[in-house]
Write a protein that holds these residues in place. Structure first.
Motif, PDB file in Angstrom:
ATOM      1  N   ASN A 155       4.790  17.469  -1.164  1.00  0.00           N
ATOM      2  CA  ASN A 155       3.956  16.265  -1.260  1.00  0.00           C
ATOM      3  C   ASN A 155       2.788  16.322  -0.292  1.00  0.00           C
ATOM      4  N   LEU A 156       2.887  17.201   0.686  1.00  0.00           N
ATOM      5  CA  LEU A 156       1.862  17.298   1.718  1.00  0.00           C
ATOM      6  C   LEU A 156       1.305  18.712   1.740  1.00  0.00           C
ATOM      7  N   ALA A 157       0.644  19.103   0.651  1.00  0.00           N
ATOM      8  CA  ALA A 157       0.083  20.451   0.545  1.00  0.00           C
ATOM      9  C   ALA A 157      -1.102  20.574   1.506  1.00  0.00           C
ATOM     10  N   ILE A 158      -1.104  21.645   2.283  1.00  0.00           N
ATOM     11  CA  ILE A 158      -2.139  21.840   3.297  1.00  0.00           C
ATOM     12  C   ILE A 158      -3.097  22.941   2.841  1.00  0.00           C
ATOM     13  N   PRO A 159      -4.340  22.565   2.473  1.00  0.00           N
ATOM     14  CA  PRO A 159      -5.275  23.571   1.943  1.00  0.00           C
ATOM     15  C   PRO A 159      -5.498  24.734   2.911  1.00  0.00           C
ATOM     16  N   THR A 160      -5.586  24.419   4.217  1.00  0.00           N
ATOM     17  CA  THR A 160      -5.837  25.464   5.210  1.00  0.00           C
ATOM     18  C   THR A 160      -4.627  26.385   5.402  1.00  0.00           C
ATOM     19  N   TRP A 161      -3.524  26.058   4.768  1.00  0.00           N
ATOM     20  CA  TRP A 161      -2.336  26.911   4.831  1.00  0.00           C
ATOM     21  C   TRP A 161      -2.076  27.469   3.430  1.00  0.00           C
ATOM     22  N   ASP A 162      -3.151  27.673   2.683  1.00  0.00           N
ATOM     23  CA  ASP A 162      -3.066  28.127   1.290  1.00  0.00           C
ATOM     24  C   ASP A 162      -2.172  27.221   0.463  1.00  0.00           C
ATOM     25  N   PHE A 163      -2.289  25.913   0.723  1.00  0.00           N
ATOM     26  CA  PHE A 163      -1.565  24.893  -0.034  1.00  0.00           C
ATOM     27  C   PHE A 163      -0.051  24.937   0.145  1.00  0.00           C
ATOM     28  N   LYS A 164       0.410  25.629   1.189  1.00  0.00           N
ATOM     29  CA  LYS A 164       1.825  25.461   1.545  1.00  0.00           C
ATOM     30  C   LYS A 164       2.001  24.015   1.988  1.00  0.00           C
ATOM     31  N   GLY A 165       3.174  23.458   1.742  1.00  0.00           N
ATOM     32  CA  GLY A 165       3.442  22.093   2.176  1.00  0.00           C
ATOM     33  C   GLY A 165       3.677  22.025   3.679  1.00  0.00           C
TER      34      GLY A 165
ATOM     35  N   MET B 118       0.841  -1.186   0.000  1.00  0.00           N
ATOM     36  CA  MET B 118       0.000   0.000   0.000  1.00  0.00           C
ATOM     37  C   MET B 118       0.885   1.248   0.000  1.00  0.00           C
ATOM     38  N   ASN B 119       0.690   2.092  -1.002  1.00  0.00           N
ATOM     39  CA  ASN B 119       1.479   3.314  -1.126  1.00  0.00           C
ATOM     40  C   ASN B 119       0.986   4.331  -0.093  1.00  0.00           C
ATOM     41  N   LEU B 120       1.706   4.450   0.999  1.00  0.00           N
ATOM     42  CA  LEU B 120       1.236   5.279   2.109  1.00  0.00           C
ATOM     43  C   LEU B 120       1.268   6.767   1.785  1.00  0.00           C
ATOM     44  N   GLY B 121       2.165   7.161   0.887  1.00  0.00           N
ATOM     45  CA  GLY B 121       2.232   8.579   0.511  1.00  0.00           C
ATOM     46  C   GLY B 121       0.908   9.075  -0.040  1.00  0.00           C
ATOM     47  N   VAL B 122       0.208   8.213  -0.768  1.00  0.00           N
ATOM     48  CA  VAL B 122      -1.075   8.598  -1.348  1.00  0.00           C
ATOM     49  C   VAL B 122      -2.092   8.886  -0.242  1.00  0.00           C
ATOM     50  N   ILE B 123      -2.153   7.991   0.735  1.00  0.00           N
ATOM     51  CA  ILE B 123      -3.098   8.177   1.838  1.00  0.00           C
ATOM     52  C   ILE B 123      -2.746   9.433   2.640  1.00  0.00           C
ATOM     53  N   VAL B 124      -1.462   9.584   2.927  1.00  0.00           N
ATOM     54  CA  VAL B 124      -1.033  10.712   3.767  1.00  0.00           C
ATOM     55  C   VAL B 124      -1.303  12.040   3.059  1.00  0.00           C
ATOM     56  N   SER B 125      -1.028  12.089   1.750  1.00  0.00           N
ATOM     57  CA  SER B 125      -1.240  13.361   1.055  1.00  0.00           C
ATOM     58  C   SER B 125      -2.729  13.676   0.901  1.00  0.00           C
ATOM     59  N   LYS B 126      -3.573  12.656   0.834  1.00  0.00           N
ATOM     60  CA  LYS B 126      -5.021  12.909   0.828  1.00  0.00           C
ATOM     61  C   LYS B 126      -5.498  13.348   2.210  1.00  0.00           C
ATOM     62  N   ALA B 127      -5.071  12.613   3.221  1.00  0.00           N
ATOM     63  CA  ALA B 127      -5.634  12.815   4.563  1.00  0.00           C
ATOM     64  C   ALA B 127      -5.220  14.149   5.167  1.00  0.00           C
ATOM     65  N   ILE B 128      -4.074  14.693   4.730  1.00  0.00           N
ATOM     66  CA  ILE B 128      -3.679  15.997   5.276  1.00  0.00           C
ATOM     67  C   ILE B 128      -4.595  17.094   4.721  1.00  0.00           C
ATOM     68  N   THR B 129      -5.301  16.803   3.630  1.00  0.00           N
ATOM     69  CA  THR B 129      -6.315  17.755   3.147  1.00  0.00           C
ATOM     70  C   THR B 129      -7.662  17.512   3.829  1.00  0.00           C
ATOM     71  N   MET B 130      -7.704  16.527   4.726  1.00  0.00           N
ATOM     72  CA  MET B 130      -8.964  16.142   5.371  1.00  0.00           C
ATOM     73  C   MET B 130      -8.903  16.313   6.886  1.00  0.00           C
TER      74      MET B 130
END
Lengths: 422, 422
Positions: A350-360, A170-182
């Motif tokens: 890789n971990l863009a944070i929407p609540t931080w204006d998409f800063k990683g 399981m590619n964990l990067g995919v889950i982590v990068s999705k979940a940080i937007t959640m």
């Protein structure tokens, strides 16, 4: 050193972090992958510690693990074994592992196997035990030990079979990068990542040859365990930070951990040397009936998440968690992330944070910056009762103590001064 | 009227919205709960429309539904039936239903049954068809029709069995209040709610007597369908807004919908009367190979989500969606929500939004405020290709046209003026 200067060395460390490719590939009994677990051996969180120096919840976990392994059948028998020194202790971190809270891990407990495909290394962590009384917070009664057996006999083998059906894990990067937007920060809040994990693994659980009764139990357990992903996140971060450590140079923190007594860090330029200072007391919100008076000192390897740049370092990603950990909503979360930015080298896109204006998410805690600014990393954490057997009583935040960073900087000055001499 | 004034009437409407208790209780063939679906009848999105006035994607959906029902075996046969008037059209909204995009619903399609326990009413919506070519965006090829059959034969019955195992159905309020803290706005983004839905239903799917092969297919489909919850959210919102409509007084918008031709609203004081105006063209981002030129006019009952106070009305909850719909991150999302606040009566504290400092989602679009400020509701929406058979080509936002609010206000003035006369 092979780098022109410390900043260039740090860049190499950062690249190891941002280029990492952690995959969850299996769940196996700890002793099959950690050879040090032969005989009566327990892993624990934090830097090395003796039985007599452990705080009670970590001792409680040791009772539970001894009973689970069949070395003792009661708390009293376990206490005798432990206090007479017949059980060997090794820090999780010394054997490519991490453990939440007490971090107590024994040979027959299943561990998650995370492989960092970029670097080729692996990291291990026990499975999250779910809610209620749990070993990691120092509980050791029948409920705890029975569940550990179920995890060993049903949950671990089922997940192993399902992961075996996946083409390359399981590619964990995919889950982590999705979940940080959640709204997850992967330490105090993993509800999104846990749900995504369950969503992703279910079709493979159904594809594997698993008895229907086990499937029912496993799906119920995963559905009920919103922090299930925490342990996966820990192994993920450990696999990344060990790769970063391999650079062997620079001033980036590669591990932060606590044993209930000492807080300890490692730094990229100084390999496996621990720099320690007394741990702080976590502050936060307590479950009904408990107060700050009942809290144990800070413990656990879970600060590996902050080392990687999430947890308290990514508070802005998880405004939902700020109230729970005593902060006050968006403004407070933003202040914390802005403060943490001052001690970090960069952002992980890789971990863009929407609540931080998409800063990683932040990446690379620089020991020099910590000492310069006096700002220490903020860690989101669970809080254990100070007595063995009680378990979790709350959650909050805790600061890493300044002194371990100051000591690490001294170590770095020595190293690089002597290199200049040569 | 029984209320002292319009504000008090509106308060009663708002209470119906905030007190609602929608539960997902079953999935059944549409014709078993919507008696109007006897014979050759299709439901469609938006206010009433004739075959010849439908835009191509809605017509495409009609071909697909006719083939699915076995009324025709080719597009040409379907076209003949449709253009000679042998198929009756009814708006979904007229029969307690809602449908996304074209909204085309036929008797053998399974529908979600959502019961609003507070008011005792029910609402229906088809199941989300997943990704790729789908009926709702006007595609009607074999892939589409085959999947509709699978939904009818496998997905619908499986979900029905699982829901039957739940004590009182699935409490949707719990999922919605969690998912709004996880970046969902329930129109363009349902990834969290869909994962939570799957997490919650899986143990019951495993408890029900469902063939293992079906379980595998269902779990794979749910895992792959990030917008699965959209249709559930639509039925949820419909069940709530129909209860709100029952108050029969006040100036709150109780429905917004579009048929590709007209945008239409209902208002709490004026029952089932539609107030219409020409729909606008959605703007946004397009999939590779498509441009604004290819876009169809706005359509679908999915604006029921905005009517309830989510979707574009809750943009701040979903900073992750702002880029996708053409807005620019937190600042832009905040501006939109602040603007929408000006036309809303209050906040729904059941839906606390962490990114809005835990203010609740908006509740109660007041026709008077829309006309006063000239601010019209912003709707997040999928964009269909203007030609039948192509499907979705992008996603974006669209404004409700001002004129339907102005007309509704005229209607309200007439009503309340004549009441004063009596």
């Amino acid at each position: 050193m092979i780098y022109k200067n410390l900043d260039q060395a740090n860049e190499a460390v950062i690249a190891k972090i941002t280029d990492a490719q952690p995959f969850l590939i299996d769940v196996v009994p700890a002793k099959t992958v950690i050879k040090e677990l032969e005989g009566r051996v327990l892993l624990h969180a934090g830097p090395p510690i003796r039985w007599e120096d452990m705080t009670e919840p970590m001792q409680g976990s040791c009772y539970g693990a001894s009973i689970f392994e069949g070395w003792a059948s009661t708390k009293e028998e376990a206490e005798k074994l432990l206090s007479e020194g017949s059980i060997t202790f090794i820090p999780c971190h010394d054997v490519d592992a991490v453990g939440p809270m007490g971090g107590i891990t024994s040979g027959n407990m299943p561990v998650l196997v995370v492989e960092n495909r970029e670097h080729g290394n692996r990291a291990y962590c026990t499975l999250n035990e779910g809610i209620g009384k749990v070993l990691r917070f120092g509980a050791y009664g029948d409920e705890v030990v029975n569940r550990l057996h179920w995890i060993k006999d049903v949950l671990g083998p089922s997940l192993s079979k399902a992961l075996g059906k996946m083409h390359e894990g399981m590619n964990l990067g995919v889950i982590v990068s999705k979940a940080i937007t959640m709204g997850d920060e992967f330490h105090q809040r993993n509800i999104a990542a846990s749900a995504l994990f369950m969503k992703d693994i279910m079709p493979y659980l159904l594809e594997a040859e698993i008895p229907h009764k086990d499937l029912r139990q496993v799906s119920k357990f995963l559905a009920d365990t919103d922090q299930f992903f925490l342990n996966i996140a820990m192994a993920y971060c450990k696999s990344v930070m060990d790769a970063a450590k391999s650079i062997g140079e620079g001033t980036i923190v590669t591990a932060m951990t606590r044993n209930g007594n000492e807080f300890a860090i490692k730094v990229s330029g100084l390999g496996d040397r621990w720099f320690t200072a007394p741990v702080n007391m976590p502050k936060g919100l307590f479950f009904t009936g408990y107060t700050q008076e009942d809290a144990n000192l800070d413990m656990g390897d879970s600060a590996i998440t902050e080392t990687f740049g999430v947890g308290g370092m990514a508070m802005i990603a998880a405004p939902g968690v700020t109230r729970f950990v005593g902060a006050d909503g968006m403004g407070a979360a933003m202040e914390i992330s802005d403060e943490m930015e001052e001690i970090s080298v960069g952002h992980n896109q890789n971990l863009a944070i929407p609540t931080w204006d998409f800063k990683g998410a932040l990446v690379g805690i620089d020991v020099r910056k910590v000492v310069e600014t006096g700002i220490t990393p903020l860690i989101n954490t669970g809080i254990a009762h100070r007595e063995a057997g009680v378990g979790q009583i709350g959650a909050g935040t805790v600061r890493a103590p300044y002194d371990c960073f100051a000591k690490a900087l001294e170590g770095l000055v020595e190293k690089y001064a002597s290199e200049e001499d040569n």
